[in-house]
Design an enzyme around this catalytic site. Sequence first.
Site, PDB file in Angstrom:
ATOM      1  NE  ARG A 182      -3.810   0.462   2.356  1.00 56.39           N
ATOM      2  CZ  ARG A 182      -4.358   0.843   3.413  1.00 56.39           C
ATOM      3  NH1 ARG A 182      -4.340   0.018   4.497  1.00 56.39           N
ATOM      4  NH2 ARG A 182      -5.296   2.099   3.315  1.00 56.39           N
ATOM      5  CB  CYS A 238      -1.955   4.130   9.150  1.00 57.67           C
ATOM      6  SG  CYS A 238      -3.280   4.725  10.311  1.00 57.67           S
TER       7      CYS A 238
END
Length: 285
Positions: A182, A238
């Site tokens: 990611r 995040c």
Amino acid sequence: MNHIVSLKWLLARLYESDLVIVDCRFQMGKGQENAGREAYEASHIPGAVYLDLEKDLSAQVEPDGHGGRHPLPDAAQLTGTFSRAGIGNASRVVAYDDQGGAMASRLWWLLKYLGHDQVYVLDQGFTAWREAGYPVNAEQQVRIPAPYLAEVQHSMLAEVDDVRELLDTDQATLIDSREPARYRGEVEPLDKAAGHIPGAINRFWKDALNEQGGWRDEAAQAARFEGLAKDAPLIVYCGSGVTATPNVLALQEAGYTNVRLYAGSWSDWISYEGNALATGYEEKA
């Protein structure tokens, strides 16, 4: 460890009057929103109260997407939530989940942000507790509200403007806590754009745990962030400000003293047209 308590530590103090145990189990993903509460209602550590990531530990998502997928609640909302859960200023709080400590760390960070010192995350989590043969039940105790006076620690939080100002400077290091694929922008299962904030380095939050699912010790945590000065300004993010919190906890365990959470994280960053995006791998020398 300063912020982690063992299963045996909690067992020995299970019925002490100033202890508040909080079940934070939550499953991310569509259709899983009630899985944590259902698990709590089926079985939990005796005396535990349940706090839901999205209903209790996050504000409502803004229509424009600003603030991210799990927006930070304001201090008044959090104070009310904790008071209703029986958490007062003198309470010792132990949070647990079954998600590697990610959800429990969110509660840990929120309480620290309100100035609460005595808050801990249970090592390994609920399944390990149950498999150790320690007591569980399905009883839901009525909690007596406790007065809670917050002292907000603004230095723990970074906003989108703070991050913008730091781009292309050496004033702080950005740490992306998501899984490497990611971060590199190869996959993006949750957000509308893939990649990372330019200049961020990648330290996957699950690397804070060992092969048995327990938290690594201080030396091992320090090794994960080797090369960063202990007093260096760090901003951790995040996808939505949840799984960054285990990295904030790990950094504090390792002795880092200048750590901020970008609570909106990637999902907030990409909600602003014009914010730069990056893909691939970056690492500071």
